[in-house]
Structure formats: structure tokens, C-alpha cells
Design a protein around this motif. Structure first.
Motif, PDB file in Angstrom:
ATOM      1  N   ASN A   1      -2.464   3.336  -0.570  1.00 19.22           N
ATOM      2  CA  ASN A   1      -3.267   3.854   0.530  1.00 19.22           C
ATOM      3  C   ASN A   1      -3.125   5.379   0.638  1.00 19.22           C
ATOM      4  OD1 ASN A   1      -4.995   3.663   2.714  1.00 19.22           O
ATOM      5  ND2 ASN A   1      -3.357   3.290   4.196  1.00 19.22           N
ATOM      6  N   ASP A   2      -3.595   6.072  -0.388  1.00 20.90           N
ATOM      7  CA  ASP A   2      -3.436   7.529  -0.468  1.00 20.90           C
ATOM      8  C   ASP A   2      -4.777   8.148  -0.870  1.00 20.90           C
ATOM      9  OD1 ASP A   2      -2.829  10.189  -1.640  1.00 20.90           O
ATOM     10  OD2 ASP A   2      -0.732   9.595  -1.343  1.00 20.90           O
ATOM     11  N   HIS A   3      -5.288   9.060  -0.053  1.00 18.06           N
ATOM     12  CA  HIS A   3      -6.613   9.628  -0.304  1.00 18.06           C
ATOM     13  C   HIS A   3      -6.678  10.374  -1.636  1.00 18.06           C
ATOM     14  CE1 HIS A   3      -4.413  13.054   1.427  1.00 18.06           C
ATOM     15  NE2 HIS A   3      -5.309  13.842   0.850  1.00 18.06           N
ATOM     16  N   ARG A   4      -5.545  10.890  -2.099  1.00 21.50           N
ATOM     17  CA  ARG A   4      -5.539  11.611  -3.371  1.00 21.50           C
ATOM     18  C   ARG A   4      -5.690  10.646  -4.547  1.00 21.50           C
ATOM     19  NH1 ARG A   4       0.143  14.235  -2.491  1.00 21.50           N
ATOM     20  NH2 ARG A   4       0.476  12.010  -2.147  1.00 21.50           N
TER      21      ARG A   4
ATOM     22  N   THR B   1       0.795  -1.223   0.000  1.00 16.78           N
ATOM     23  CA  THR B   1       0.000   0.000   0.000  1.00 16.78           C
ATOM     24  C   THR B   1       0.834   1.281   0.000  1.00 16.78           C
ATOM     25  OG1 THR B   1      -0.138  -0.124   2.420  1.00 16.78           O
ATOM     26  CG2 THR B   1      -1.941  -1.120   1.153  1.00 16.78           C
ATOM     27  N   PHE B   2       2.158   1.142  -0.065  1.00  9.59           N
ATOM     28  CA  PHE B   2       3.081   2.284  -0.050  1.00  9.59           C
ATOM     29  C   PHE B   2       2.918   3.082   1.235  1.00  9.59           C
ATOM     30  CE2 PHE B   2       5.256   5.347  -3.303  1.00  9.59           C
ATOM     31  CZ  PHE B   2       6.323   5.508  -2.431  1.00  9.59           C
ATOM     32  N   ASP B   3       2.857   2.374   2.354  1.00 12.67           N
ATOM     33  CA  ASP B   3       2.773   3.025   3.653  1.00 12.67           C
ATOM     34  C   ASP B   3       4.124   3.100   4.345  1.00 12.67           C
ATOM     35  OD1 ASP B   3       0.159   4.021   4.471  1.00 12.67           O
ATOM     36  OD2 ASP B   3      -0.549   1.982   4.100  1.00 12.67           O
ATOM     37  N   VAL B   4       5.143   2.551   3.730  1.00 10.88           N
ATOM     38  CA  VAL B   4       6.510   2.644   4.239  1.00 10.88           C
ATOM     39  C   VAL B   4       7.445   2.960   3.079  1.00 10.88           C
ATOM     40  CG1 VAL B   4       6.208   1.106   6.224  1.00 10.88           C
ATOM     41  CG2 VAL B   4       6.780   0.141   3.987  1.00 10.88           C
ATOM     42  N   ILE B   5       8.648   3.392   3.414  1.00 13.06           N
ATOM     43  CA  ILE B   5       9.634   3.727   2.396  1.00 13.06           C
ATOM     44  C   ILE B   5      10.112   2.447   1.709  1.00 13.06           C
ATOM     45  CG2 ILE B   5      11.891   4.775   1.979  1.00 13.06           C
ATOM     46  CD1 ILE B   5      11.470   6.315   4.633  1.00 13.06           C
TER      47      ILE B   5
ATOM     48  N   LEU C   1      -0.892   8.515   8.818  1.00 15.09           N
ATOM     49  CA  LEU C   1      -1.146   7.764  10.054  1.00 15.09           C
ATOM     50  C   LEU C   1      -2.607   7.357  10.162  1.00 15.09           C
ATOM     51  CD1 LEU C   1       1.048   9.741  12.610  1.00 15.09           C
ATOM     52  CD2 LEU C   1       1.526   7.520  11.573  1.00 15.09           C
ATOM     53  N   ASP C   2      -3.521   8.261   9.808  1.00 10.86           N
ATOM     54  CA  ASP C   2      -4.949   7.942   9.869  1.00 10.86           C
ATOM     55  C   ASP C   2      -5.309   6.841   8.885  1.00 10.86           C
ATOM     56  OD1 ASP C   2      -5.278   9.831  11.811  1.00 10.86           O
ATOM     57  OD2 ASP C   2      -6.181  11.346  10.503  1.00 10.86           O
ATOM     58  N   ALA C   3      -4.706   6.878   7.693  1.00 13.78           N
ATOM     59  CA  ALA C   3      -5.024   5.893   6.663  1.00 13.78           C
ATOM     60  C   ALA C   3      -4.496   4.507   7.007  1.00 13.78           C
ATOM     61  CB  ALA C   3      -4.466   6.342   5.320  1.00 13.78           C
ATOM     62  N   ARG C   4      -3.452   4.463   7.823  1.00 13.46           N
ATOM     63  CA  ARG C   4      -2.903   3.163   8.214  1.00 13.46           C
ATOM     64  C   ARG C   4      -3.852   2.406   9.139  1.00 13.46           C
ATOM     65  NH1 ARG C   4       3.408   4.621   9.737  1.00 13.46           N
ATOM     66  NH2 ARG C   4       4.162   4.904   7.596  1.00 13.46           N
ATOM     67  N   GLU C   5      -4.764   3.132   9.759  1.00  7.91           N
ATOM     68  CA  GLU C   5      -5.730   2.554  10.691  1.00  7.91           C
ATOM     69  C   GLU C   5      -4.998   1.829  11.821  1.00  7.91           C
ATOM     70  OE1 GLU C   5      -8.094   0.268   7.964  1.00  7.91           O
ATOM     71  OE2 GLU C   5      -9.472   1.947   7.648  1.00  7.91           O
ATOM     72  N   HIS C   6      -5.234   0.519  11.965  1.00  9.90           N
ATOM     73  CA  HIS C   6      -4.640  -0.209  13.091  1.00  9.90           C
ATOM     74  C   HIS C   6      -3.408  -1.017  12.692  1.00  9.90           C
ATOM     75  CE1 HIS C   6      -8.036   0.993  15.488  1.00  9.90           C
ATOM     76  NE2 HIS C   6      -8.877   0.420  14.654  1.00  9.90           N
TER      77      HIS C   6
ATOM     78  N   LEU D   1       7.046  10.409   3.521  1.00 12.03           N
ATOM     79  CA  LEU D   1       7.440   9.234   4.310  1.00 12.03           C
ATOM     80  C   LEU D   1       8.881   9.347   4.795  1.00 12.03           C
ATOM     81  CD1 LEU D   1       5.827   6.343   2.231  1.00 12.03           C
ATOM     82  CD2 LEU D   1       5.235   6.983   4.573  1.00 12.03           C
ATOM     83  N   VAL D   2       9.761   9.834   3.935  1.00 11.04           N
ATOM     84  CA  VAL D   2      11.167  10.005   4.325  1.00 11.04           C
ATOM     85  C   VAL D   2      11.283  10.964   5.491  1.00 11.04           C
ATOM     86  CG1 VAL D   2      13.387  10.967   3.597  1.00 11.04           C
ATOM     87  CG2 VAL D   2      12.158   9.422   2.084  1.00 11.04           C
ATOM     88  N   GLU D   3      10.553  12.062   5.416  1.00  2.47           N
ATOM     89  CA  GLU D   3      10.651  13.069   6.474  1.00  2.47           C
ATOM     90  C   GLU D   3      10.051  12.581   7.788  1.00  2.47           C
ATOM     91  OE1 GLU D   3       9.745  17.798   7.203  1.00  2.47           O
ATOM     92  OE2 GLU D   3       9.921  16.960   5.205  1.00  2.47           O
TER      93      GLU D   3
END
Length: 271
Positions: free
Chosen positions: A168-171, A150-154, A260-265, A211-213
């Protein structure tokens, strides 16, 4: 033409279909016809991972080029015939040149950490859960596996492959919901208009910088400002097309809170 049956000998096919895990592969492809290999492995128990090659070729065929490149598709199914398959297209992401050395050192460090964990696994049951995929490695059930899909990590490698609808990106979700698809399949951008495709690629770079930042503490402000100026220009170009008449532009902002919100749990940790 697409394959309708596996190109396996009678013995190989018999071994695959009699495997205790074969039914699980059939079930996964019955619910969704197009998968990346990593996405598929996140849906299957680690006990399946060591036999994925033998089982996967018995239920699906592989795309070596085009908008579905590197993906696996159920035999007899052609995703080029139905625009609803746009969300399953492959989009590749390449780490910006300025960050490649950092990514390379991260990958070496993660590979060494995995190697050290493997040395501590002494029982057969523990060793059997080790998996590896295109630069990603893990031992046992890793709750963060889907974070790579989901591209939630680098990413740990210079080039990564994602299915558009898995990001996992709202845009990206907003674009998929609002932007009309092409009437005919394009051999380069699939069901997406070229201007839409260019914007999707730009948004992945923007996501990487955030994500890097947030995960590495490395300032990317200057690069983000430049990238977001480019994003706005690309969105403006897309919205200038006649088929976008009457459709409201989307919000292109992305913050740490959004991610963070999109990652949920889910626990998404950069190694």
C-alpha cells in the motif's frame, strides 16, 4: 512444468472436496490465481484457518523458489506466461541489522500478549478462531490482518514476504503503472527489469524507517536521509535505460500523511 492436479491420495482429496469450506477456497482462487498464505487468510473467515493446510493443497500448488517463491497458485496456471502477473510476484523484506533487536523484542512482547489473551478464551467458539502465520498470531476477527499484507505496520519478524501489488505505497503503485515490464520472464526478477527490482527493494526499506518513526517514536532521520539518497540514485539508474525514454520520474517522497491516508478506514496498530 507446473502441477495440474493435487498430489493427494483419493481419501485425502475426498475429505478436502467434501469440506464445507472447500468452495470458498475455489472461489478465492477463481478471482485471483496467485496468493500468499497470509493474504489468503485475510480473505477467508477465521473458521477456515484451522483447516487451511488440508484445503489449500487441494486447490493450489506451492512455489519453493524463483520470483513467486512462498506463494500459492491455482493448479494448471503458470504466472510466468503472462506479464500481468508481475504484480503478484513475491518481494521479501529484511529488517535492517541496526533494528533487529528492537523487532525481536517487539515480537516476544506481542507473542506474550497473544498467549495471555488465549488463556482468557474459555469457550470452544472463541478458541476456534485463533490463527497463526509465520510469526503472526491473532484471536478472532482481527481488522488489522490486512495491514501485514500491505506493509502498513512494522513487521514482527526479521524477514517478511509481500506480493508487490499488495503493498500500500503510492510510489510502488506509480512504478507499476509507469515502468515497462520485460518482454521475457527473468528467473531472478520475474517480469521486472533488475534496476526496477533494486528500486522496489530500496523503497521497502524507506517505508520501514518511516513506520518505525511514526509508530514507535524512534528517530530514523539519519537513516532516512541516507536511504533516500540511495533511492534517488537507483531511480536515476532505472530512468537511464532506453525503455524509460519519455516517461516522467515518480515522486519518491513518503510521509506519515501518505501512510495514514492510504490506510483509509482500516485500523492498523503495531502490537
Amino acid at each position: 512444468n507446473i502441477p495440474h492436479h493435487p498430489a493427494l491420495g483419493e481419501k485425502e482429496l475426498s475429505l478436502a472436496t467434501r469440506d464445507s469450506s472447500y468452495g470458498d477456497y475455489v472461489h478465492v482462487f477463481s478471482s485471483r490465481k496467485v496468493w500468499s498464505r497470509l493474504g489468503l487468510l485475510t480473505r477467508l473467515s477465521p473458521r477456515h484457518h484451522r483447516r487451511w493446510k488440508r484445503l489449500l493443497v487441494a486447490v493450489a500448488y506451492y512455489w519453493s523458489a524463483g520470483p513467486f517463491r512462498s506463494l500459492w497458485t491455482s493448479f494448471g496456471y503458470d504466472p510466468r506466461l503472462d506479464p500481468n502477473n508481475a504484480r503478484y510476484q513475491m518481494i521479501d523484506f529484511r529488517v535492517p541489522h541496526a533494528y533487529r533487536n528492537q523487532i525481536a523484542s517487539r515480537h516476544i512482547g506481542r507473542r506474550n500478549a497473544v498467549s495471555n489473551r488465549r488463556k482468557k478464551q474459555n469457550t470452544p467458539s472463541q478458541a476456534s478462531t485463533h490463527w497463526t502465520y509465520s510469526g503472526y498470531e491473532g484471536v478472532g476477527e482481527d481488522p488489522a490482518n490486512t495491514c501485514y499484507v500491505t506493509f502498513d505496520v512494522i513487521p514482527h519478524v526479521r524477514q517478511s514476504f509481500f506480493q508487490v501489488g499488495d503493498i500500500n505505497d503510492h510510489r510502488v503503485v506509480g512504478l507499476l503503472q509507469r515502468v515497462p515490464l520485460l518482454a521475457q520472464f527473468n528467473s531472478s526478477t520475474g517480469w521486472f527489469h533488475p534496476d526496477m527490482w533494486a528500486l522496489l527493494r530500496a523503497l521497502l526499506i524507506d517505508r520501514f524507517l518511516v513506520l518505525v518513526e511514526m509508530d514507535r517514536g524512534v528517530s530514523t532521520i539519519k537513516d532516512l536521509i541516507d536511504q533516500r539518497t540511495k533511492n534517488e540514485k537507483l531511480m536515476q539508474k532505472l530512468w537511464e535505460n532506453s525503455f524509460m525514454h519519455g516517461i516522467e520520474p515518480i515522486d519518491l517522497s513518503l510521509t506519515k500523511k501518505h501512510i495514514l491516508d492510504a490506510r483509509e478506514h482500516r485500523i492498523c496498530v503495531n502490537m
